[in-house]
Motif scaffolding. Sequence first.
Motif, PDB file in Angstrom:
ATOM      1  N   MET A   1       0.825  -1.177   0.000  1.00  0.00           N
ATOM      2  CA  MET A   1       0.000   0.000   0.000  1.00  0.00           C
ATOM      3  C   MET A   1       0.880   1.255   0.000  1.00  0.00           C
ATOM      4  SD  MET A   1      -3.123   1.078   2.558  1.00  0.00           S
ATOM      5  CE  MET A   1      -3.693  -0.571   2.693  1.00  0.00           C
ATOM      6  N   PHE A   2       2.026   1.187   0.660  1.00  0.00           N
ATOM      7  CA  PHE A   2       2.933   2.339   0.693  1.00  0.00           C
ATOM      8  C   PHE A   2       3.429   2.681  -0.708  1.00  0.00           C
ATOM      9  CE2 PHE A   2       7.312   3.956   0.955  1.00  0.00           C
ATOM     10  CZ  PHE A   2       7.037   5.182   1.553  1.00  0.00           C
ATOM     11  N   VAL A   3       3.774   1.663  -1.479  1.00  0.00           N
ATOM     12  CA  VAL A   3       4.270   1.898  -2.836  1.00  0.00           C
ATOM     13  C   VAL A   3       3.176   2.537  -3.688  1.00  0.00           C
ATOM     14  CG1 VAL A   3       5.115   0.767  -4.924  1.00  0.00           C
ATOM     15  CG2 VAL A   3       5.962   0.038  -2.704  1.00  0.00           C
ATOM     16  N   GLN A   4       1.952   2.014  -3.592  1.00  0.00           N
ATOM     17  CA  GLN A   4       0.853   2.572  -4.369  1.00  0.00           C
ATOM     18  C   GLN A   4       0.572   4.013  -3.945  1.00  0.00           C
ATOM     19  OE1 GLN A   4      -2.910   0.582  -4.051  1.00  0.00           O
ATOM     20  NE2 GLN A   4      -3.760   1.653  -5.795  1.00  0.00           N
ATOM     21  N   PHE A   5       0.542   4.278  -2.644  1.00  0.00           N
ATOM     22  CA  PHE A   5       0.287   5.630  -2.155  1.00  0.00           C
ATOM     23  C   PHE A   5       1.388   6.587  -2.615  1.00  0.00           C
ATOM     24  CE2 PHE A   5       0.233   9.005   1.037  1.00  0.00           C
ATOM     25  CZ  PHE A   5      -1.113   9.321   1.048  1.00  0.00           C
ATOM     26  N   SER A   6       2.631   6.134  -2.585  1.00  0.00           N
ATOM     27  CA  SER A   6       3.753   6.978  -3.017  1.00  0.00           C
ATOM     28  C   SER A   6       3.675   7.283  -4.510  1.00  0.00           C
ATOM     29  CB  SER A   6       5.075   6.294  -2.707  1.00  0.00           C
ATOM     30  OG  SER A   6       5.195   6.072  -1.335  1.00  0.00           O
ATOM     31  N   ILE A   7       3.368   6.266  -5.300  1.00  0.00           N
ATOM     32  CA  ILE A   7       3.288   6.473  -6.752  1.00  0.00           C
ATOM     33  C   ILE A   7       2.118   7.393  -7.095  1.00  0.00           C
ATOM     34  CG2 ILE A   7       2.783   5.303  -8.937  1.00  0.00           C
ATOM     35  CD1 ILE A   7       4.471   2.944  -7.872  1.00  0.00           C
ATOM     36  N   PHE A  10       3.108  10.926  -6.304  1.00  0.00           N
ATOM     37  CA  PHE A  10       4.046  11.420  -7.311  1.00  0.00           C
ATOM     38  C   PHE A  10       3.310  11.771  -8.608  1.00  0.00           C
ATOM     39  CE2 PHE A  10       7.192  10.581 -10.716  1.00  0.00           C
ATOM     40  CZ  PHE A  10       8.094  11.589 -10.395  1.00  0.00           C
ATOM     41  N   VAL A  11       2.395  10.900  -9.029  1.00  0.00           N
ATOM     42  CA  VAL A  11       1.625  11.147 -10.246  1.00  0.00           C
ATOM     43  C   VAL A  11       0.748  12.384 -10.079  1.00  0.00           C
ATOM     44  CG1 VAL A  11      -0.252  10.206 -11.674  1.00  0.00           C
ATOM     45  CG2 VAL A  11       1.699   8.781 -11.088  1.00  0.00           C
ATOM     46  N   LEU A  12       0.180  12.569  -8.900  1.00  0.00           N
ATOM     47  CA  LEU A  12      -0.623  13.763  -8.644  1.00  0.00           C
ATOM     48  C   LEU A  12       0.213  15.027  -8.800  1.00  0.00           C
ATOM     49  CD1 LEU A  12      -2.793  12.697  -5.587  1.00  0.00           C
ATOM     50  CD2 LEU A  12      -3.597  13.228  -7.872  1.00  0.00           C
ATOM     51  N   CYS A  13       1.397  15.014  -8.250  1.00  0.00           N
ATOM     52  CA  CYS A  13       2.276  16.188  -8.369  1.00  0.00           C
ATOM     53  C   CYS A  13       2.615  16.470  -9.835  1.00  0.00           C
ATOM     54  CB  CYS A  13       3.557  15.967  -7.576  1.00  0.00           C
ATOM     55  SG  CYS A  13       3.325  15.973  -5.803  1.00  0.00           S
ATOM     56  N   SER A  39      -9.205  10.445 -10.969  1.00  0.00           N
ATOM     57  CA  SER A  39      -9.185   9.026 -10.600  1.00  0.00           C
ATOM     58  C   SER A  39      -8.111   8.740  -9.555  1.00  0.00           C
ATOM     59  CB  SER A  39      -8.994   8.145 -11.829  1.00  0.00           C
ATOM     60  OG  SER A  39      -7.704   8.296 -12.363  1.00  0.00           O
ATOM     61  N   MET A  40      -6.974   9.412  -9.645  1.00  0.00           N
ATOM     62  CA  MET A  40      -5.923   9.232  -8.639  1.00  0.00           C
ATOM     63  C   MET A  40      -6.380   9.770  -7.276  1.00  0.00           C
ATOM     64  SD  MET A  40      -3.281   7.727  -9.922  1.00  0.00           S
ATOM     65  CE  MET A  40      -4.234   6.762 -11.055  1.00  0.00           C
ATOM     66  N   PHE A 109      -2.394  20.304  -0.590  1.00  0.00           N
ATOM     67  CA  PHE A 109      -1.032  20.414  -1.086  1.00  0.00           C
ATOM     68  C   PHE A 109      -1.017  20.373  -2.607  1.00  0.00           C
ATOM     69  CE2 PHE A 109       2.764  18.171  -2.620  1.00  0.00           C
ATOM     70  CZ  PHE A 109       3.715  19.115  -2.303  1.00  0.00           C
ATOM     71  N   GLU A 110      -1.790  19.454  -3.192  1.00  0.00           N
ATOM     72  CA  GLU A 110      -1.809  19.317  -4.644  1.00  0.00           C
ATOM     73  C   GLU A 110      -2.414  20.554  -5.299  1.00  0.00           C
ATOM     74  OE1 GLU A 110      -0.263  17.035  -6.246  1.00  0.00           O
ATOM     75  OE2 GLU A 110       0.228  16.004  -4.408  1.00  0.00           O
TER      76      GLU A 110
END
Length: 116
Positions: A1-7, A10-13, A39-40, A109-110
């Motif tokens: 879940m950490f990897v998905q949340f991090s990605i 990053f994609v949102l930014c 969707s993100m 933040f986004e």
Amino acid sequence: MFVQFSIISFVLCLSVYKMSNMTSLFTPEFAHLFSYLASMLTQIFLYCWYGNESAEVCNAIYEMNWTTLRVQVMKDLTIIMMCASKPFTMSSGHVVTLTLDSFMSVSIFEIGSGQS
């Protein structure tokens, strides 16, 4: 879940940055990017929303009509209520706790980073 949340973060930014550099808002590229961004945000929102639902499970069981149930079912529901009464928090690699407050922090933040 950490990897998905991090990605996803990053994609949102990257998506907000790319949207802030667009000259025209009425292009298919903007619509595609905006729908992908939505969707993100929805993925993160679902994790955060269901991280806060354990109290609702306990209340729903308590408000049931217990008198019509078998004794074994009553015992099972009592155990579920005891488990649900403890706060249930989902976390992303023990770094980010996925709650509605953390979702609002990510969203603010986004949105704030897209205005620069």
